[in-house]
Write a protein that holds these residues in place. Structure first.
Motif: not given
Lengths: 398, 261
Positions: A171, A174-175, A178-179, A181-184, A220
């Protein structure tokens, strides 16, 4: 990056068409053509017998000074004051990554009144700990924890962030990614360093465990991933080890958290703590009816293990979804996994094939589960289970 | 109430097999389906609509053939469908996909609830939902097993490793749903006929307020390095005896010899 077919060299054999895991290649006028579904994985480059496919690196936007980002972080979940096992496992693997990269390993702890566990984080491998405490952080919330992790990353700039692929880890990950701005990379089952680039190589199953993909995050930072529980082993704790504990003040206010936690309902006992169990006894369609799961539960109780179930057994309503092992259920890696009346569909295997020892009981000698079992018994599970339970009871008593 | 459901067309991974000779995926004959968890999300949306009224819009990003997935959702009872499609979107990872879908959701109008399946069965990342919520700046609740709406508040039971947590959150919110939430309804014949006639709206790059560099492959921080088939576990011993007792005895002997018990 892009993949191109050298049309003049393509012999139209079609090997790449079946070799493409994404079905992105079609034959057009006797030549291979790469379509929109291409993810530039390069599988076709390796598969082409005449070397007619090439992978080209294209200029990407790089707006980031990567050299600023250093060290490996492990976010360790704290549940009722106890460190989750997966966090400790990741400290073990994080240690290896950090040593290979010549960098430090830091543990990240978020909660309230949890300063007591920092010594454990250091003992299990970390060089230092970032500790963020506050009353708003006593329980996990997406908004609160995202804000804390984002703030830590922006301030201290780690190169790598590892998280457990738990409900909350998946949970939060990804949050945060995304904030920032990188890869997961989600749900990894292996972690290493790519020799060619020095980047973290994140390996994960896809297509229901039918294939594995190794993912990189070249441009990134931080490189982020969630990793499944029970994949890596914890280090032997060394309580003589010391390290710096950096306390960071929480900027989260109660009103920043938009979800209100009303109630926590625990419905599971030890029998469904599959992720952390050393022994799991699982039942499938071959158990025939829900009442027969008692046989599974008895064996699990004797062995001190957890109870698992296949998707078929869960779909039939014989066991709640929390017991489901497999691609759409839980991923487990116990010392001993006993599969009873489970045929062994690929979805199931994807969830348990990292077990140390697999014992399977099935009446069909051709059941796929036997292909992954260290010990298989061909026979009626209803007949075998009570005898097996009695035998283990005898061994335990002696 | 305006509900947007994000769905994905996926290969039915239960039908995917490995060619033992070449060690590659056999895709031929593998049907494309609506991701099973997304059907639970569509069902959840339809139940909310049945109770509170409103409109259910299904949305997917993908090539033209993904329209089939949208039609299936229309046949279940969704009101509108939008295909987000453009060559520029190809090769997107979760960050670029969620960026594009968030832009499309914003373009499609006002929304109260966005629903997604908890994950797609081909990639299993469970990332696109939370990342859409982040792009839109709205709260999220993942792994929902129960969802109720009262006025502008949602009450969600979120499935956890050892139970549930009950959360309350003000709309708009993005919720990802698990299988146990409901049993997706089957399309009716009338619904299927209507879906077949339906015109599916398309949104391309030109219609969206997006930055080119954040789309598709270019906008994807993660890159596939290689793909391989997992190393197979080797088969051990197979015990086949006349009686269950003999078989168990043999197993115990072997386990003891290997010092497992």
């Amino acid at each position: 990056m892009a993949v191109k077919v050298r049309i003049d060299q393509c012999v139209g054999c079609g090997v790449c068409v079946s070799g493409c895991p994404f079905g992105a290649i079609a034959m057009k006028e006797g030549k291979a053509e790469i379509g929109d579904a291409c993810t530039v994985c390069g599988a076709c480059v390796d598969s082409c017998p005449v070397g007619a496919i090439e992978q080209k690196t294209e200029e990407k936007q790089v707006a980031m000074d990567k050299s600023e980002y250093k060290h490996v972080w492990v976010y360790i979940e704290v549940d009722d004051g106890v460190l989750r096992n997966v966090g400790l496992e990741l400290l073990g693997q994080g240690r290896k990554l950090a040593d290979t990269m010549g960098q430090k390993l830091a543990g990240v702890l978020i909660g309230d009144g949890i300063a007591g566990v920092t010594k454990d984080v250091l003992a299990y491998g970390a060089d230092m700990v970032y500790l963020v405490e506050g009353p708003e952080l006593a329980h996990y919330s997406t908004d609160g924890y995202t804000a804390v992790v984002q703030d830590l990353i922006n301030t201290y700039k780690p190169s790598v962030v590892l998280m457990g692929a738990t409900t909350n880890g998946r949970d939060l990950g990804p949050r945060v990614a995304c904030r920032i701005g990188t890869g997961l990379t989600a749900d990894c089952t292996d972690l290493g360093i790519d020799e060619q680039t020095g980047l973290v190589a994140w390996t994960r199953p896809a297509f229901g465990g039918n294939i594995m993909a190794t993912i990189l995050c070249p441009d990134h930072r931080p490189q982020m991933g969630t990793i499944r529980p029970s994949v890596f082993k914890k280090l032997q704790p060394d309580y003589a080890k010391t390290g710096e504990v950096i306390r960071v003040a929480s900027k989260v206010k109660a009103e920043d958290i938009r979800t209100k936690l009303v109630e926590v309902i625990h419905v599971c006992s030890a029998s469904c703590n599959l992720e952390e169990a050393e022994i799991i006894v699982s039942g499938g369609r071959g158990m025939c009816k829900p009442e027969n799961f008692v046989l599974i539960e008895r064996l699990a109780a004797v062995l001190g293990g957890a109870v698992g179930a296949s998707r078929a057994a869960v779909d039939a309503g014989w066991k709640p979804a929390m017991h489901q092992v497999g691609q759409t259920g839980k991923t487990v890696g116990p010392k001993i996994y006993i599969a009873c009346g489970i045929s062994g569909a690929i979805q199931h295997l994807a969830g348990m094939s990292s077990s140390d020892i697999v014992i399977a009981i099935n009446k069909d000698p051709d059941a796929p589960i036997f292909k992954v079992a260290d010990y298989g018994i061909v026979g009626d599970v209803m007949e075998i289970l009570p005898i097996l339970t009695a035998e283990f009871q005898k061994i335990k008593a002696s | 109430m305006n509900i947007v459901v994000c769905v994905k067309q996926v290969p039915d991974t239960t039908e995917v097999k490995i060619d033992p000779a070449t060690n590659t995926l056999i895709r031929q004959g593998v049907p494309s389906i609506v991701n099973p968890f997304d059907k639970n999300a569509v069902e959840a949306a339809l139940q909310l609509k049945d109770k509170h009224g409103g409109k259910v819009t299904v949305m997917t990003m993908g090539p033209g053939q993904a329209k089939d997935a949208l039609k299936e959702c229309l046949a279940m009872g969704a009101d509108e469908a939008i295909l987000v499609t453009d060559r520029a979107f190809g090769g997107a990872d979760t960050l670029a996909t969620s960026y594009t879908l968030a832009a499309a959701i914003q373009k499609s109008g006002k929304y109260d609830i966005i629903l997604c399946g908890k994950q797609a069965i081909d990639g299993d990342t469970a990332q696109v939902g939370p990342e859409i919520a982040e792009h839109l700046g709205i709260p999220q609740v993942s792994y929902a097993a129960k969802l109720e709406v009262d006025g502008d508040m949602a009450r969600v039971e979120r499935e956890h490793e050892d139970g549930y947590e009950v959360l309350e959150v003000k709309l708009p919110v993005l919720v990802t749903v698990v299988k146990s939430m409901n049993e997706p309804r089957y399309p009716t014949i009338k619904g299927t006929m209507k879906a077949n006639r339906a015109v599916i709206a398309e949104m391309t790059k030109a219609e969206l307020d997006v930055e080119e560099m954040r789309l598709g492959l270019k906008g994807s921080p993660t890159q596939v390095r290689k793909i391989f088939t997992p190393p197979a576990r080797t088969q051990g011993v197979l015990i086949s005896k006349d009686t269950a007792r003999e078989a168990v005895a043999e197993l115990i002997t072997r386990l003891s010899a290997a010092k497992i018990v």
